[in-house]
Design a protein around this motif. Structure first.
Motif, PDB file in Angstrom:
ATOM      1  N   ALA A 131       0.855  -1.187   0.000  1.00 36.44           N
ATOM      2  CA  ALA A 131       0.000   0.000   0.000  1.00 36.44           C
ATOM      3  C   ALA A 131       0.896   1.244   0.000  1.00 36.44           C
ATOM      4  O   ALA A 131       1.569   1.494   1.011  1.00 36.44           O
ATOM      5  CB  ALA A 131      -0.930   0.012   1.207  1.00 36.44           C
ATOM      6  N   PRO A 132       0.986   1.994  -1.076  1.00 39.31           N
ATOM      7  CA  PRO A 132       0.288   1.735  -2.338  1.00 39.31           C
ATOM      8  C   PRO A 132       0.939   0.593  -3.113  1.00 39.31           C
ATOM      9  O   PRO A 132       2.103   0.275  -2.885  1.00 39.31           O
ATOM     10  CB  PRO A 132       0.422   3.055  -3.085  1.00 39.31           C
ATOM     11  CG  PRO A 132       1.714   3.625  -2.572  1.00 39.31           C
ATOM     12  CD  PRO A 132       1.783   3.238  -1.125  1.00 39.31           C
ATOM     13  N   PHE A 133       0.178   0.029  -4.036  1.00 39.48           N
ATOM     14  CA  PHE A 133       0.677  -1.064  -4.856  1.00 39.48           C
ATOM     15  C   PHE A 133       1.409  -0.445  -6.042  1.00 39.48           C
ATOM     16  O   PHE A 133       0.816   0.209  -6.889  1.00 39.48           O
ATOM     17  CB  PHE A 133      -0.480  -1.935  -5.343  1.00 39.48           C
ATOM     18  CG  PHE A 133      -0.036  -3.270  -5.866  1.00 39.48           C
ATOM     19  CD1 PHE A 133      -0.051  -4.378  -5.049  1.00 39.48           C
ATOM     20  CD2 PHE A 133       0.413  -3.412  -7.172  1.00 39.48           C
ATOM     21  CE1 PHE A 133       0.366  -5.617  -5.519  1.00 39.48           C
ATOM     22  CE2 PHE A 133       0.835  -4.640  -7.647  1.00 39.48           C
ATOM     23  CZ  PHE A 133       0.811  -5.749  -6.824  1.00 39.48           C
ATOM     24  N   GLN A 134       2.738  -0.662  -6.098  1.00 39.31           N
ATOM     25  CA  GLN A 134       3.566  -0.018  -7.113  1.00 39.31           C
ATOM     26  C   GLN A 134       4.296  -1.053  -7.946  1.00 39.31           C
ATOM     27  O   GLN A 134       4.792  -2.066  -7.422  1.00 39.31           O
ATOM     28  CB  GLN A 134       4.568   0.936  -6.453  1.00 39.31           C
ATOM     29  CG  GLN A 134       3.903   2.099  -5.729  1.00 39.31           C
ATOM     30  CD  GLN A 134       4.898   3.012  -5.055  1.00 39.31           C
ATOM     31  OE1 GLN A 134       5.995   2.591  -4.674  1.00 39.31           O
ATOM     32  NE2 GLN A 134       4.533   4.269  -4.894  1.00 39.31           N
ATOM     33  N   TRP A 135       4.355  -0.783  -9.222  1.00 36.51           N
ATOM     34  CA  TRP A 135       5.044  -1.649 -10.190  1.00 36.51           C
ATOM     35  C   TRP A 135       5.615  -0.761 -11.268  1.00 36.51           C
ATOM     36  O   TRP A 135       5.028   0.268 -11.636  1.00 36.51           O
ATOM     37  CB  TRP A 135       4.060  -2.657 -10.770  1.00 36.51           C
ATOM     38  CG  TRP A 135       4.635  -3.583 -11.805  1.00 36.51           C
ATOM     39  CD1 TRP A 135       5.279  -4.758 -11.580  1.00 36.51           C
ATOM     40  CD2 TRP A 135       4.609  -3.406 -13.230  1.00 36.51           C
ATOM     41  NE1 TRP A 135       5.643  -5.337 -12.764  1.00 36.51           N
ATOM     42  CE2 TRP A 135       5.250  -4.529 -13.796  1.00 36.51           C
ATOM     43  CE3 TRP A 135       4.112  -2.425 -14.075  1.00 36.51           C
ATOM     44  CZ2 TRP A 135       5.408  -4.690 -15.173  1.00 36.51           C
ATOM     45  CZ3 TRP A 135       4.263  -2.572 -15.451  1.00 36.51           C
ATOM     46  CH2 TRP A 135       4.900  -3.700 -15.987  1.00 36.51           C
TER      47      TRP A 135
END
Length: 676
Positions: free
Chosen positions: A108-112
């Protein structure tokens, strides 16, 4: 064995066998190490296969480094991680187990992110959804990147991925194909961002277009894409019969919008003209040149041509084509000499003047101003149009941008003067002339004005001219009942204190709110009848007559206090001294001299002797005042009432709704009354 050789062996001792042992060890290593690595991989693969998840892919990843096993991946929980490490530890053969196993957590946050690290290599980092297998996601990303691209995937499985993550990842990976090395496409929850340098102009345009339509459920965040660099930077403004064509390069999207706005403003000068935008963003402009200043300078030159081209290339600005008029050629030379932005060189000027065809001029009204554009044949025509506009505009400034040119159609001044009142009645719009055709378009605040526009235009045009009117009303007609109309009239006039300046019949700014309210009320109440009474100025005390000859024995009257005198702006009627501009007051010395009673030295002399004495002193003999001729004073109250009525009629009231009362209003202010 000779004694010398035996002695040498005894001297070297066991060191003599080291080379042989090294050869034996090297051979065993080269032969046995691959077999050991293969056996470790096979045994580790069996352990990894036992960690398969719902996706069908094992979460455990093993690599062999010599006789060491390196374990990586994200275990579902701590128990699964401990059990897997135990199974690896009991294998026969590994010298050491290196654990790099993590646990699946919520990101959280979901980062890619996908990063281009080479022409055919992309690195993946951040978090990937635990619900999607690593290989399945890599296949999706590789398909978007194109064949021949290798992946270095260090993303870790995690919970908390947004819905339809694979579509967003594929969308971002596809954008990397247009970016040079160092380009980055990233996701943070449902926000997509992109940064880097475009590989070429088509790729830059494709990136901008693709970002306009992100995947469903996602939005575009920060976009920092540098335009590509071009070897030859150019910028062109071309004027054609049908409009304006923009071509070449601009440094940024903001500069492109600035060029489009300038082209649209220039196209408005010609009816039906369009803007064809072919600009693309690119780098290569000299940093010493301000791009917005360059664009503005190009359009200043373009305003001087009918058709032709303004081009910036190789650091210089040039202009060619047909000049707007004969005056435009020296104007272009002066502008090129004195108005160039810093860093811009003067290029070639190749302009020729030809007769204007068609001959165009326009009167345009906006909420801010009334603007005259185009050409007129002479100064007299220009002044005639301005004189027709000025009395009808109370607040808006008049901007004259016309130029002088030959070839005007006959009666152009009469046609423009006839169109001026029609334009003044519009809220927005224009009257445009093309040869002998006058077109009136726009929007009126009042339905009555819009309905009468065609008839008024046909009646006003001189012979031989053609007129077309297309005027619409901004608001539908409103109707109120009589009781409401009377109440609204009382509210509109309550407390109204409209006063004209002394000796003037020109309404001041304080009049507009009340008069606008009354005009709106007249439109909403067709049966309303408004009577207007104009005021007179406050009365002034008449001056005290001077003493005549033979009256010196009586006491002199006290001098009247000096007053400020205001010259009348209206022309005085003949023989009416009271209405004429008065002379300036004398200075203090003269005032005292006039106030002081002079000694009556000629009281006991005859009239002739007194005249002689007066002649010697250089003064005319005093005469008895003669009574002034009785003439009617100027009708200033009626002029003031007419000014108010004229404003109400221009604001939309009908002619039968407003009348002028002959009775004067109380001195100082305008009064309104309802008529039955």
């Amino acid at each position: 064995m000779p004694d010398s050789f035996a002695q040498g062996l005894r001297r070297v001792g066991w060191l003599a066998g080291l080379p042989a042992l090294a050869l034996i060890w090297a051979g065993a290593t080269l032969y046995a190490a691959p077999r050991i690595a293969e056996r470790l991989e096979a045994e580790g693969a069996r352990v990894a296969a036992g960690t398969a998840t719902e996706t069908g892919e094992p979460w455990l990843r093993l690599t062999v480094e010599g006789r060491d096993l390196v374990a990586a991946g994200e275990a579902p929980d701590a128990g699964a991680r401990a059990a897997t490490l135990f199974r690896l530890a009991v294998l026969d053969g590994p010298r050491r187990i290196v654990s790099r196993i993590g646990l699946v957590e919520t990101a959280a946050p979901f980062q890619w992110a996908a990063i281009r690290v080479g022409p055919a290599q992309v690195a993946l980092e951040g978090s990937r959804p635990v619900e999607i297998g690593r290989r399945a996601l890599e296949v999706r990303v590789t398909g978007a990147l194109g064949p021949g691209t290798s992946l270095d995937d260090t993303a870790r499985a995690a919970k908390g991925a947004p819905p339809d993550f694979p579509s967003a990842a594929a969308f971002l990976a596809a954008r990397l194909s247009g970016l040079a090395s160092g380009g980055r496409a990233a996701l943070s929850d449902t926000v997509l961002s992109l940064s880097g340098e475009a590989v070429d102009v088509p790729a830059y345009e494709a990136l901008r277009a693709a970002l306009a339509e992100p995947p469903a459920g996602f939005s575009i965040g920060r976009v920092e894409i540098l335009p590509p660099r071009v070897a030859q930077y150019r910028f062109t403004v071309e004027k054609e019969a049908g409009g304006i064509v923009l071509d070449g390069f601009v440094p940024s999207a903001a500069d492109r919008e600035a060029a489009k706005r300038a082209a649209q403003e220039a196209a408005q000068e010609t009816a039906g003209a369009t803007v064809d935008d072919r600009l693309v963003a690119a780098r290569g402009l000299d940093p010493a040149i301000d791009p917005k200043g360059l664009i503005a300078f190009a359009f200043r030159l373009a305003a001087l041509i009918q058709t032709g081209r303004v081009t910036f290339t190789d650091g210089a600005m040039s202009v060619s084509g047909d000049a707007m008029d004969a005056q435009a050629i020296p104007d272009a030379e002066a502008l090129m000499r004195d108005g160039r932005p810093a860093g811009v060189a003067a290029g070639r000027i190749s302009l020729s003047a030809r007769p204007l065809s068609p001959y165009r001029v326009a009167i345009r009204r906006t909420p801010e101003a009334v603007t005259l554009t185009g050409h007129v044949p002479d100064v007299a025509t220009r002044e005639r149009v301005l004189d027709a506009l000025r009395p009808r505009l109370f607040r808006e400034p008049i901007l004259d941008r016309t130029r002088l040119a030959d070839g005007a159609p006959p009666n152009l001044g009469a046609a423009l003067a006839a169109a001026a009142p029609l334009v003044a009645d519009l809220a927005t719009g224009e009257a445009s002339v093309s040869d002998r055709t006058l077109t009136l378009t726009g929007e009126s605040l009042y339905r009555e004005v819009a309905a009468r526009a065609s008839d008024r235009l046909a009646e006003a045009l001189p012979p031989g001219w053609t007129g077309r009117a297309s005027v619409s009303a901004r608001q539908p007609a409103e109707r109120r009942d009589p009781a409401t109309c009377r109440a609204d009239f009382a509210a509109a006039t309550a407390g109204a204190d409209l006063r004209f300046p002394a000796d003037s019949a020109v309404p001041g700014p304080a009049f507009y709110p009340t008069l606008d309210a009354l005009a709106a009320l007249a439109k909403a109440c067709p049966s309303l009848r408004i009577a207007v009474s104009g005021p007179a100025d406050p009365a002034k005390a008449p001056p005290t007559p001077a003493a005549g000859p033979g009256e010196g024995a009586h006491p002199a009257a006290p001098p009247e206090p000096e007053r400020t005198r205001v010259a009348s702006t209206a022309e005085a009627p003949p023989g009416n001294p009271a209405a004429r501009p008065e002379a300036k007051p004398a200075d203090k010395h003269d005032a005292k001299a006039e106030a002081k009673p002079a000694p009556n030295r000629s009281a006991n002399r005859s009239g002739k002797e007194a005249d002689k004495d007066a002649t010697k002193r250089g003064k005319a003999a005093p005469k008895k005042p003669e009574p002034a001729a009785e003439e009617p004073p100027q009708d200033l109250p009626r002029l003031r009432a007419q000014a108010v009525v004229e404003y109400l009629l221009q604001a939309g009231a009908r002619a039968d709704q407003v009348i002028i009362l002959t009775d004067q209003a109380p001195a100082g202010r305008v009064t309104f009354a309802l008529q039955p």
